[in-house]
Design an enzyme around this catalytic site. Structure first.
Site, PDB file in Angstrom:
ATOM      1  N   GLY A   1       0.828  -1.206   0.000  1.00 40.64           N
ATOM      2  CA  GLY A   1       0.000   0.000   0.000  1.00 40.64           C
ATOM      3  C   GLY A   1       0.860   1.252   0.000  1.00 40.64           C
TER       4      GLY A   1
ATOM      5  N   HIS B   1       7.463  -3.992   2.043  1.00 45.97           N
ATOM      6  CA  HIS B   1       7.622  -2.951   1.022  1.00 45.97           C
ATOM      7  C   HIS B   1       8.150  -1.712   1.734  1.00 45.97           C
ATOM      8  CE1 HIS B   1       4.756  -5.267  -1.423  1.00 45.97           C
ATOM      9  NE2 HIS B   1       5.076  -4.515  -2.446  1.00 45.97           N
TER      10      HIS B   1
ATOM     11  N   GLU C   1      10.418   2.509  -1.363  1.00 46.61           N
ATOM     12  CA  GLU C   1      10.016   2.498  -2.774  1.00 46.61           C
ATOM     13  C   GLU C   1       9.872   3.936  -3.263  1.00 46.61           C
ATOM     14  OE1 GLU C   1       6.449   0.274  -3.487  1.00 46.61           O
ATOM     15  OE2 GLU C   1       6.592   0.434  -5.673  1.00 46.61           O
TER      16      GLU C   1
ATOM     17  N   ASP D   1       7.086  -7.795  -9.578  1.00 45.60           N
ATOM     18  CA  ASP D   1       6.097  -6.969  -8.876  1.00 45.60           C
ATOM     19  C   ASP D   1       4.677  -7.301  -9.377  1.00 45.60           C
ATOM     20  OD1 ASP D   1       5.451  -5.268  -6.836  1.00 45.60           O
ATOM     21  OD2 ASP D   1       5.876  -3.425  -7.904  1.00 45.60           O
TER      22      ASP D   1
HETATM   23 ZN   LIG Z   1       5.095  -4.951  -4.524  1.00 44.36          ZN
END
Ligand SMILES: [Zn+2]
Length: 348
Positions: free
Chosen positions: A177, A204, A207, A284
């Site tokens: 998210g 995650h 990013e 991904d």
């Molecule tokens: Zn991802």
């Protein structure tokens, strides 16, 4: 394609496709083949052509815009039958490019709109994994994503259900998210509890230009980081990854699309490898990003002269840091060594 220079060590697409590969960062919902999404749309009385919008043509403004593609896909993944078919067809497609070990991830809480329970969602996906593993030469495990935008109470509840659901394919826990809006500090209590319950953690992080989020993720017990590219400009975060033997699950095409990295020429994987950081290459979202592992490697070869030896190394890193059983790790590792070595000998 125009080559950057003549000294390039050109990898051949058919060889890259044939070599054994490991994909550790692959979202189920973002990777359901387009033809399957259309089939499921028809089943749900939705115009199948709408599904074309789930595939990104080019780059987007940011991660948030990228995540909008999922609003098109999620509505057709709300029944046990559709979840089974989507999972089975996704693994079937992935096995065609000789991925030998796959960790699929998804967020069960996004699939309850038509009344399924979390247990029903998980059962359907695990049954499809079992059938696909029987039919194709691929080993698959499942990672559960909690969503950053859900409140912690909701995610504690999810953890409780996961604990009740005993399945050998369920091997790890992640948060997905919008990292910028809901950071690791917010989700920390949930991650700590998942860790206490014995789950293997990947998060995650880093990013979208927040290297300190990677540091936080490692402090919370993550052994792998999804993306993590933001650490390129931050020595502390780099050293934290090195010191803790962290594997980065890098996803080049996705990182360009979300503008986490500006261009393939600047993709930092070789820089990280030189520094001793453990890297892996992943897709991904195969459908949203219109990619495959073969395509990821060919692009890295084209822009930054990534070669078979480096490709072998990142696949060894990936299987070694996977959440698979020791037996699966050993089998896949052996296949990587044998098959890459014969190609390296013949091609170099
Ligand atoms: Zn991802």
């Amino acid at each position: 394609m125009k080559r950057k220079n003549n000294k390039q060590n050109i990898m051949k697409k058919h060889i890259v496709a044939k070599l054994p590969k490991v994909d550790l960062h692959c979202h189920l919902d973002g990777s359901v083949p387009l033809h399957t999404l259309k089939k499921l749309a028809i089943r749900e009385g939705i115009d199948p052509d709408i599904m074309n919008k789930a595939v990104l043509e080019d780059t987007c403004k940011d991660l948030k815009e990228y995540l909008n593609c999922f609003d098109i896909i999620i509505p057709v993944l709300q029944t046990a039958e559709n979840l089974f078919d989507a999972t089975y067809e996704t693994i079937k497609e992935i096995s065609k490019e000789n991925v030998r070990y796959l960790e699929l991830r998804f967020a069960p809480l996004l699939h309850l709109e038509k009344g399924l329970s979390v247990i029903q969602v998980l059962t359907s996906v695990c049954q499809a994994i079992e059938k696909a593993m029987n039919d194709y030469d691929i080993k698959v495990n499942l990672l559960i994503c909690a969503m950053r935008q859900h409140d912690n109470e909701t995610n504690f509840e999810l953890l409780k259900i996961l604990h009740q659901f005993e399945n050998k394919h369920l091997v790890g826990f992640d948060f997905a998210g919008d990292e910028a809006a809901f950071n690791n500090q917010k989700i920390a209590p949930v991650v700590r509890q998942a860790k206490e319950k014995g789950m293997q953690i990947t998060l995650h992080s880093g990013e979208c230009g927040c290297p300190h989020e990677v540091v936080e993720a490692i402090k919370l017990g993550a052994t792998r980081i999804g993306h993590g590219v933001a650490i390129k400009d931050n020595l502390d975060a780099l050293e934290m990854c090195l010191a803790n033997n962290i594997l980065l699950e890098m996803c080049p095409i996705s990182n360009i699309q979300t503008q986490a990295i500006k261009s393939f020429e600047e993709y930092p994987i070789k820089y990280f490898m030189k520094k001793g950081i453990l890297c892996s290459i992943n897709t991904d979202n195969r459908t949203v990003s219109n990619t495959s592992l073969t395509k990821e490697y060919m692009i890295l070869n084209h822009y930054i002269n990534f070669n078979y030896r480096e490709m072998k190394q990142v696949n060894i890193n990936a299987i070694s840091h996977s959440f698979a059983t020791p037996t699966t790790k050993k089998d896949v590792y052996q296949r990587i060594i044998t098959e890459f070595d014969s190609v390296i000998e013949a091609e170099e």
